[in-house]
Write a protein that holds these residues in place. Sequence first.
Motif, PDB file in Angstrom:
ATOM      1  N   MET A 289       0.824  -1.217   0.000  1.00 40.16           N
ATOM      2  CA  MET A 289       0.000   0.000   0.000  1.00 40.16           C
ATOM      3  C   MET A 289       0.856   1.264   0.000  1.00 40.16           C
ATOM      4  SD  MET A 289      -2.628  -1.145   3.039  1.00 40.16           S
ATOM      5  CE  MET A 289      -3.073   0.541   3.468  1.00 40.16           C
ATOM      6  N   GLY A 290       2.152   1.111   0.236  1.00 41.76           N
ATOM      7  CA  GLY A 290       3.034   2.282   0.329  1.00 41.76           C
ATOM      8  C   GLY A 290       2.869   3.038   1.630  1.00 41.76           C
ATOM      9  N   ALA A 291       2.420   2.349   2.699  1.00 44.21           N
ATOM     10  CA  ALA A 291       2.222   3.023   3.992  1.00 44.21           C
ATOM     11  C   ALA A 291       3.557   3.553   4.518  1.00 44.21           C
ATOM     12  CB  ALA A 291       1.621   2.045   4.998  1.00 44.21           C
ATOM     13  N   ALA A 292       3.641   4.872   4.743  1.00 44.45           N
ATOM     14  CA  ALA A 292       4.899   5.489   5.198  1.00 44.45           C
ATOM     15  C   ALA A 292       4.965   5.520   6.717  1.00 44.45           C
ATOM     16  CB  ALA A 292       5.025   6.901   4.646  1.00 44.45           C
ATOM     17  N   ARG A 293       3.786   5.610   7.376  1.00 40.11           N
ATOM     18  CA  ARG A 293       3.753   5.639   8.839  1.00 40.11           C
ATOM     19  C   ARG A 293       2.640   4.705   9.299  1.00 40.11           C
ATOM     20  NH1 ARG A 293       2.258  11.246  10.053  1.00 40.11           N
ATOM     21  NH2 ARG A 293       2.515  10.632  12.235  1.00 40.11           N
ATOM     22  N   ILE A 294       3.004   3.789  10.192  1.00 41.95           N
ATOM     23  CA  ILE A 294       2.073   2.742  10.612  1.00 41.95           C
ATOM     24  C   ILE A 294       1.883   2.822  12.123  1.00 41.95           C
ATOM     25  CG2 ILE A 294       1.703   0.235  10.696  1.00 41.95           C
ATOM     26  CD1 ILE A 294       3.858   0.167   8.306  1.00 41.95           C
ATOM     27  N   ALA A 295       0.634   2.895  12.571  1.00 40.22           N
ATOM     28  CA  ALA A 295       0.332   2.844  14.003  1.00 40.22           C
ATOM     29  C   ALA A 295      -0.241   1.457  14.296  1.00 40.22           C
ATOM     30  CB  ALA A 295      -0.686   3.914  14.363  1.00 40.22           C
ATOM     31  N   VAL A 296       0.179   0.831  15.405  1.00 41.72           N
ATOM     32  CA  VAL A 296      -0.280  -0.529  15.721  1.00 41.72           C
ATOM     33  C   VAL A 296      -0.955  -0.549  17.090  1.00 41.72           C
ATOM     34  CG1 VAL A 296       0.391  -2.969  15.845  1.00 41.72           C
ATOM     35  CG2 VAL A 296       1.770  -1.382  14.487  1.00 41.72           C
ATOM     36  N   SER A 297      -2.121  -1.186  17.169  1.00 44.63           N
ATOM     37  CA  SER A 297      -2.841  -1.336  18.443  1.00 44.63           C
ATOM     38  C   SER A 297      -2.003  -2.132  19.437  1.00 44.63           C
ATOM     39  CB  SER A 297      -4.136  -2.141  18.245  1.00 44.63           C
ATOM     40  OG  SER A 297      -5.075  -1.426  17.501  1.00 44.63           O
ATOM     41  N   PRO A 298      -2.244  -1.936  20.747  1.00 44.62           N
ATOM     42  CA  PRO A 298      -1.588  -2.805  21.729  1.00 44.62           C
ATOM     43  C   PRO A 298      -2.040  -4.260  21.554  1.00 44.62           C
ATOM     44  CG  PRO A 298      -3.039  -1.175  22.808  1.00 44.62           C
ATOM     45  CD  PRO A 298      -3.120  -0.927  21.340  1.00 44.62           C
ATOM     46  N   VAL A 299      -1.114  -5.183  21.805  1.00 43.67           N
ATOM     47  CA  VAL A 299      -1.399  -6.628  21.748  1.00 43.67           C
ATOM     48  C   VAL A 299      -1.013  -7.200  23.106  1.00 43.67           C
ATOM     49  CG1 VAL A 299      -0.787  -8.816  20.625  1.00 43.67           C
ATOM     50  CG2 VAL A 299      -0.981  -6.716  19.256  1.00 43.67           C
ATOM     51  N   PRO A 300      -1.861  -7.999  23.764  1.00 42.50           N
ATOM     52  CA  PRO A 300      -1.520  -8.504  25.098  1.00 42.50           C
ATOM     53  C   PRO A 300      -0.284  -9.404  25.097  1.00 42.50           C
ATOM     54  CG  PRO A 300      -3.606  -9.436  24.309  1.00 42.50           C
ATOM     55  CD  PRO A 300      -3.192  -8.407  23.315  1.00 42.50           C
ATOM     56  N   GLU A 301       0.522  -9.291  26.150  1.00 42.40           N
ATOM     57  CA  GLU A 301       1.820  -9.981  26.255  1.00 42.40           C
ATOM     58  C   GLU A 301       1.628 -11.368  26.887  1.00 42.40           C
ATOM     59  OE1 GLU A 301       4.643  -8.534  25.038  1.00 42.40           O
ATOM     60  OE2 GLU A 301       6.129  -9.915  25.844  1.00 42.40           O
ATOM     61  N   VAL A 302       0.764 -12.193  26.307  1.00 38.90           N
ATOM     62  CA  VAL A 302       0.574 -13.572  26.797  1.00 38.90           C
ATOM     63  C   VAL A 302       0.511 -14.505  25.595  1.00 38.90           C
ATOM     64  CG1 VAL A 302      -0.688 -12.968  28.897  1.00 38.90           C
ATOM     65  CG2 VAL A 302      -1.950 -13.306  26.766  1.00 38.90           C
ATOM     66  N   GLY A 303       0.854 -15.784  25.816  1.00 37.11           N
ATOM     67  CA  GLY A 303       0.748 -16.786  24.755  1.00 37.11           C
ATOM     68  C   GLY A 303       1.459 -16.314  23.497  1.00 37.11           C
ATOM     69  N   LEU A 304       0.791 -16.454  22.344  1.00 38.57           N
ATOM     70  CA  LEU A 304       1.400 -16.028  21.081  1.00 38.57           C
ATOM     71  C   LEU A 304       1.612 -14.521  21.024  1.00 38.57           C
ATOM     72  CD1 LEU A 304      -0.433 -18.261  18.451  1.00 38.57           C
ATOM     73  CD2 LEU A 304       1.969 -18.356  19.146  1.00 38.57           C
ATOM     74  N   GLY A 305       0.973 -13.770  21.926  1.00 36.42           N
ATOM     75  CA  GLY A 305       1.170 -12.322  21.986  1.00 36.42           C
ATOM     76  C   GLY A 305       2.622 -11.953  22.248  1.00 36.42           C
ATOM     77  N   ARG A 306       3.353 -12.819  22.959  1.00 37.60           N
ATOM     78  CA  ARG A 306       4.771 -12.533  23.207  1.00 37.60           C
ATOM     79  C   ARG A 306       5.569 -12.548  21.917  1.00 37.60           C
ATOM     80  NH1 ARG A 306       6.149 -15.864  28.742  1.00 37.60           N
ATOM     81  NH2 ARG A 306       8.260 -15.253  28.221  1.00 37.60           N
ATOM     82  N   ALA A 307       5.286 -13.519  21.047  1.00 39.97           N
ATOM     83  CA  ALA A 307       5.988 -13.584  19.754  1.00 39.97           C
ATOM     84  C   ALA A 307       5.568 -12.421  18.858  1.00 39.97           C
ATOM     85  CB  ALA A 307       5.701 -14.917  19.060  1.00 39.97           C
ATOM     86  N   ILE A 308       4.263 -12.098  18.870  1.00 45.52           N
ATOM     87  CA  ILE A 308       3.770 -10.990  18.031  1.00 45.52           C
ATOM     88  C   ILE A 308       4.427  -9.684  18.476  1.00 45.52           C
ATOM     89  CG2 ILE A 308       1.718  -9.641  17.432  1.00 45.52           C
ATOM     90  CD1 ILE A 308       0.090 -12.290  17.803  1.00 45.52           C
ATOM     91  N   ASN A 309       4.441  -9.419  19.791  1.00 36.88           N
ATOM     92  CA  ASN A 309       5.037  -8.174  20.291  1.00 36.88           C
ATOM     93  C   ASN A 309       6.540  -8.126  20.041  1.00 36.88           C
ATOM     94  OD1 ASN A 309       2.784  -6.732  21.244  1.00 36.88           O
ATOM     95  ND2 ASN A 309       2.668  -8.057  23.053  1.00 36.88           N
ATOM     96  N   ASP A 310       7.210  -9.284  20.158  1.00 30.34           N
ATOM     97  CA  ASP A 310       8.648  -9.327  19.858  1.00 30.34           C
ATOM     98  C   ASP A 310       8.894  -8.861  18.417  1.00 30.34           C
ATOM     99  OD1 ASP A 310      11.524 -10.574  20.223  1.00 30.34           O
ATOM    100  OD2 ASP A 310      10.724 -11.423  18.377  1.00 30.34           O
TER     101      ASP A 310
END
Length: 320
Positions: A289-310
């Motif tokens: 899409m050519g996104a130059a600036r990306i904002a990301v919602s918080p993701v909980p730091e449990v289970g697979l959330g640890r890998a996603i946040n990493d």
Amino acid sequence: MTPAKARVLPADVAGLRDAARALAAGGLVAFPTETVYGLGADARNDQAVARVFAAKGRPSFNPLIVHLADVAAARAVCVFDARAERLAAAFWPGPLTLVLPLRAGTGISALVTAGLSTLAVRVPAHPVAQGLLAAFGGPVAAPSANPSGRVSPTTAAHVIAGLSDRIDAVVDGGACDVGVESTIIGLDGPGTAPARLLRAGGLPAEALEACLGGALVTEADPARPSAPGQLASHYAPRGTVRLNADAPEPGEVWLGFGPVPSDLNLSVRGDLTEAAANLFGHLHRLDAMGAARIAVSPVPEVGLGRAINDRLRRAAAPRE
Ligand code: TXA
Ligand code: MG
């Protein structure tokens, strides 16, 4: 030697036979695993392994994971202690990599281990990966099939977009189910040393701790990773990334998690398994899409959330 454009091979008997032949000839073949697509080479062939580093632009001090058909093949190249046996029995085939003492005289190229006395091994569950390992009949060194530092591939199209003119072939097995790389556990210390979580990944740390009956030790100092690949900036889309965003700022594209009015959403119902499976595909889409600036919602730091946040923290880290 390398053709101008990679061949896209079907994930059938003929395609796997061609892929195995290319590996045996020292070629580079990308293939699906349940986590992400890997860029495979014969782990015993120095030149083939060197070409993996060149194709990815990967620093050669960063060692590779060797993929094997089963635990017996892994025992032939590494020393398993009781904990390694227990984890392998519980979670292989699957998204788990074990770092174990390397045996002498295995024929594994020293480039694979970057000269370390340990080896990272994994038995993948994906039927196409299993089919390729069976057809090839040997150890396959495979990092994720992306240019170093960029977003990992979860489809054959992602592989082609990043590496088409640098590899011989990709076996197209559709989209990867898990979507983030394997969890890496270090069991290379003396028998009493605690198991170390070297990389959060597709197998939640909670499941590993339950199996081992104790807590995993995490990196003391993220700035000096003991998995050399865990450098700060990685998994980076082209745009800049701002984390924990409850709303976008003007000009930002919003990558959401949960029921929010975002532009793209990892999982509207807030499901971490779905979010992991979507993560890299959405980052590739933001690039497209050519996104130059990306904002990301918080993701909980449990289970697979640890890998996603990493992965998201590394995507947001300052670039060189
Ligand atoms: O899911 C996965 O693990 C995928 C698929 C293709 O199997 N592979 C993958 O490989 O993510 P790669 O190269 O992108 O990441 C391998 C990680 C790196 O961080 C590397 O430093 C670490 O494993 N590693 C490899 N050998 C190691 C060793 N002997 N000791 C410590 N870390 C090691
Ligand atoms: Mg990688």
